[in-house]
Enzyme design. Structure first.
Site, short mmCIF file in Angstrom:
data_model
loop_
_atom_site.label_atom_id
_atom_site.label_comp_id
_atom_site.label_asym_id
_atom_site.label_seq_id
_atom_site.Cartn_x
_atom_site.Cartn_y
_atom_site.Cartn_z
N LYS A 85 -8.33 4.39 12.09
CA LYS A 85 -7.04 3.96 11.55
C LYS A 85 -5.92 4.42 12.48
CE LYS A 85 -4.29 4.15 7.25
NZ LYS A 85 -4.16 4.75 5.91
N SER A 100 -3.56 1.47 2.09
CA SER A 100 -3.02 1.15 3.39
C SER A 100 -4.07 1.05 4.49
CB SER A 100 -1.99 2.21 3.79
OG SER A 100 -2.61 3.47 3.95
N SER A 111 -5.42 5.03 -0.54
CA SER A 111 -5.43 4.20 0.67
C SER A 111 -6.77 4.07 1.38
CB SER A 111 -4.39 4.71 1.67
OG SER A 111 -3.11 4.29 1.30
#
Lengths: 94, 486
Positions: B79, B154, B178
């Site tokens: 990420k 997210s 997330s």
């Protein structure tokens, strides 16, 4: 909880955010909605309840004061939008 | 065999046994990325050349008989919230467009030491704020199960990459759900570890008392393996727990008979879509079939969890994001100004997107004079009540369960104009972060063709136990995490 345009402008100043007139109105409406929803927490009896800022039972974490290598200045300033002579540059402040 | 839909443990075994090379594995994933990225957009930056070089170097080391790490040559997505030395780290923000970190996050260092090969940096909501990955400055990611729908957020890029076969596994981060919510919406496994189990050093901070890095994988076995690589004490993070992490992989035996699971009433009734509820109830039945006794439990303070979270997290964010001022790194306004205050204001106005500004505003308001006690301090007391509710539950239950998300993947644009509705997507995942406990989302089937996630929560540091429950369930559910993308 309805908040006013003046509240939005005050908070934007604290947060160092320039907002357009449209953004001010949008945020006024959206923040009012969220704060209205959050109002339920004021109904909860929290008399005598300690606040939790952190879930770990940590107090102070120390390490030995031993010098370690740090990043070279060129690397540290390499991402700065404006740097010269190993320093960050900003508009004149004094 | 389709390598891109193989798990990381399987690929590690193939490389170890010299059935394939790391270069072959990396090339297979890069080809898959080329094929589906125009539709899915899981990555902000693909590190193809670096990955090829590193894979070749690992292959040479392996042919020379060197130990190149437990997962030598296995590809991985990271990420874009984690610092990667020498490779752009944007956090999905214009503010960090072109930012190249001078150091690796501790978790990045650890996965590198294990021999993994980074394929690229995965897309995300800007500064990890959002539940749909639509808040990325670099454009949204789409759900591989239905390209009209969001992957969750997210960590939506990490979840979509794993689901679409663009990476065998990925690192995500979880502040209010997330990792787990996108894992649920994309039909993969995602785990948020106990606060402090995994180092936050080099993780761009959103809400420091809530943030944790964790694994996003195709199977529970891979989840245990990746957690094993990243867990453990780090002197660079003063909130890191100073205890050795166990070997999670050997703990997976599927022995769950006699365990007690509590079904959290507040997270599994009102506001949950019927299709999600149906899969959830079927999974509870499967759990009972494994010899786990399941009983409803009420944790009344959870009703206030969402409200408390959306004061605490923005408050911490407003403080953390003060560092983005156009001086040391990142974007600075083009506006020529002699006034430093104007430079700050304009830099932040143009560098941050709408959701980030909204949270900074909300957090600043909650912390400002006159409102601090009513909002921030009261929210922290609610947090104490949530910690206590969980504490009481652990007296009677080994684990707690609920749906991971109240709905399956929603359509792009559906919730973008209504922040409050978007925030409600996090209702089932938020109490876990407030209490700092571990929780996992396991894919438990489809509702109208879209994946549903089953959340398993446990006491602090019970990762081995919740993964074992998920492992046992995975065995009987037989979910195949492969979307109809081709």
């Amino acid at each position: 909880m309805a908040i006013s345009i003046e509240d939005v402008e005050h908070v934007a100043r604290l947060a160092r955010l320039a907002l357009s007139e449209d953004e001010k109105e949008t945020f006024r409406r959206q923040l009012s909605d969220v704060l209205e929803h959050a109002r339920v927490i004021s109904e909860v009896d929290t008399e005598g309840v300690e606040p939790t800022s952190h879930t770990l039972p940590l107090v102070n974490v120390f390490r030995d004061d031993v010098a370690r290598p740090s990043l070279p200045t060129e690397e540290v300033t390499s991402n700065a939008p404006w740097a010269a002579d190993g320093a960050f540059r900003v508009p004149r402040i004094v | 065999m389709d390598l891109t839909f193989s798990g990381a443990l399987e690929i590690a075994g193939l490389i170890k046994n010299k059935e394939i090379t790391s270069v072959e594995a990396v090339e297979a994933f890069l080809a898959r990325i080329d094929a589906v990225e125009p539709d899915v957009h899981s990555y902000i930056n693909v590190s193809a050349d670096i990955a090829r070089e590193r894979a070749a170097a690992i292959d040479s080391r392996l042919s020379a008989g060197d130990d190149a790490g437990a997962f030598a040559g296995v590809p991985l997505a990271i990420k874009d919230v984690l610092s990667t030395r020498g490779f752009p780290t944007t956090c999905g923000s214009r503010m960090l467009e072109g930012f190249v970190p001078a150091y690796d996050a501790t978790v990045v260092e650890r996965v590198n030491d294990a021999g993994t090969v980074m394929l690229g940096k995965a897309n995300m909501d800007e500064f990890a704020m959002g539940s749909s990955t639509e808040n990325s400055y670099f454009g949204p990611t789409r759900n591989p199960w239905d390209l009209e729908r969001v992957p969750g957020g997210s960590s939506g890029g990490s979840a979509a990459a794993v689901a679409a076969g663009e990476a065998p596994w990925a690192l995500g981060s979880d502040t209010g759900g997330s990792i787990r919510q996108p894992a649920a919406l994309c039909g993969i496994v995602g785990l948020k570890p106990t606060y402090g189990l995994v180092s936050r050093y080099g993780l761009v901070a959103f809400a420091s008392s809530l943030d944790q890095v964790g694994p996003m994988t195709r199977s529970v076995g891979d989840c245990a393996a990746l957690l094993g690589l990243i867990a453990g004490h780090d002197p660079c993070d003063s909130t890191s727990i100073d205890e050795p992490a166990p070997d999670y992989l050997t703990g997976l035996d599927g022995e769950v008979k006699g365990m007690k699971a509590g079904i959290v009433k507040e997270l599994s009734s009102d506001g949950i879509e019927p299709g999600v509820l149906e899969r959830f109830n079927a999974t509870v039945k499967a759990l009972e079939g494994l010899g786990v006794s399941c009983e409803e439990v009420s944790l009344p303070s959870f009703e206030y969890g969402l409200s408390a979270y959306y004061l605490i997290a923005p408050a911490e964010a407003s403080s953390n994001l003060a560092r983005f001022d156009g001086v040391r790194y990142g974007y600075r306004t083009d506006l020529e100004s002699d006034d430093i205050w104007e430079m700050y204001d304009e830099t932040r106005a143009a560098g941050f997107g709408g959701e980030v500004k909204r949270r900074i505003m909300l957090g600043t308001y909650a912390l400002s004079a006159g409102y601090y006690d009513a909002y921030y301090a009261q929210a922290q007391k609610i947090r104490t009540l949530i910690v206590r509710d969980y504490g009481r539950a652990w007296d009677s239950f080994d684990v707690l369960v609920s749906p991971t998300s109240p709905s399956t993947a929603f359509k792009l644009g559906e919730k973008m104009d209504d922040p409050l509705t978007m925030y409600l997507s996090d209702i089932c995942t938020i109490p876990v972060n407030l209490a700092g406990i571990p929780a996992l989302s396991l894919p438990c089937g489809l509702a109208e063709g879209l994946p549903v996630g089953f959340q398993v929560m446990g006491p602090p540091l019970s990762e081995a136990k919740i993964m074992n429950v998920a492992y046992a369930l995975e065995g009987v559910l037989g979910f195949e995490p492969r979307p109809p993308l081709d």
